[in-house]
Design a protein around this motif. Sequence first.
Motif, PDB file in Angstrom:
ATOM      1  N   ILE A  40      12.389   5.835  15.428  1.00  0.00           N
ATOM      2  CA  ILE A  40      11.578   4.706  14.950  1.00  0.00           C
ATOM      3  C   ILE A  40      11.005   3.926  16.124  1.00  0.00           C
ATOM      4  O   ILE A  40       9.819   3.578  16.134  1.00  0.00           O
ATOM      5  N   ALA A  44       7.143   3.574  16.939  1.00  0.00           N
ATOM      6  CA  ALA A  44       6.585   2.218  16.956  1.00  0.00           C
ATOM      7  C   ALA A  44       5.840   1.973  18.268  1.00  0.00           C
ATOM      8  O   ALA A  44       4.752   1.377  18.279  1.00  0.00           O
ATOM      9  N   LEU A  53       2.630  -2.100  12.268  1.00  0.00           N
ATOM     10  CA  LEU A  53       4.071  -1.909  12.186  1.00  0.00           C
ATOM     11  C   LEU A  53       4.694  -2.814  11.121  1.00  0.00           C
ATOM     12  O   LEU A  53       5.555  -2.383  10.357  1.00  0.00           O
ATOM     13  N   ARG A  54       4.235  -4.064  11.045  1.00  0.00           N
ATOM     14  CA  ARG A  54       4.745  -4.977  10.012  1.00  0.00           C
ATOM     15  C   ARG A  54       4.386  -4.466   8.615  1.00  0.00           C
ATOM     16  O   ARG A  54       5.201  -4.522   7.701  1.00  0.00           O
ATOM     17  N   MET A  57       6.721  -1.614   7.863  1.00  0.00           N
ATOM     18  CA  MET A  57       8.068  -2.099   7.553  1.00  0.00           C
ATOM     19  C   MET A  57       8.126  -2.690   6.152  1.00  0.00           C
ATOM     20  O   MET A  57       9.081  -2.434   5.395  1.00  0.00           O
ATOM     21  N   ALA A  60       7.995   0.178   3.649  1.00  0.00           N
ATOM     22  CA  ALA A  60       9.268   0.902   3.616  1.00  0.00           C
ATOM     23  C   ALA A  60      10.336   0.082   2.907  1.00  0.00           C
ATOM     24  O   ALA A  60      11.101   0.609   2.088  1.00  0.00           O
ATOM     25  N   ARG A  61      10.399  -1.213   3.194  1.00  0.00           N
ATOM     26  CA  ARG A  61      11.394  -2.089   2.561  1.00  0.00           C
ATOM     27  C   ARG A  61      11.191  -2.131   1.048  1.00  0.00           C
ATOM     28  O   ARG A  61      12.158  -2.157   0.290  1.00  0.00           O
TER      29      ARG A  61
END
Length: 67
Positions: A40, A44, A53-54, A57, A60-61
Motif C-alpha cells: 500500500i 501510494a 489517495l484520500r 481510502m 475502500a473504507r
Amino acid sequence: MATLNLESNLADPDAFYEALIEMHRDLTPEQSAAANAALILLLANQVGDLAVLRAAMARARATVTTD
C-alpha cells in the motif's frame, strides 16, 4: 487535479491476482498484513496525489461493514 480512476486499468487482471496471491504464499497472517501495508505504501508513493489517495481510502473504507 487528478481523480480516482474506477475503470478497469489492469493490462492483465488475472496475472496481477496470481502475483498478489503468490506474494502472500507461505506467510503468517502477521507477515501477510505487513506485506500488504508495504505494498500500500509503495503504491501510494507511486500515485502521489493526496486527493486521489484520500478518495481511494474513502472508497475502500465504504466497502467494509462495521456491525
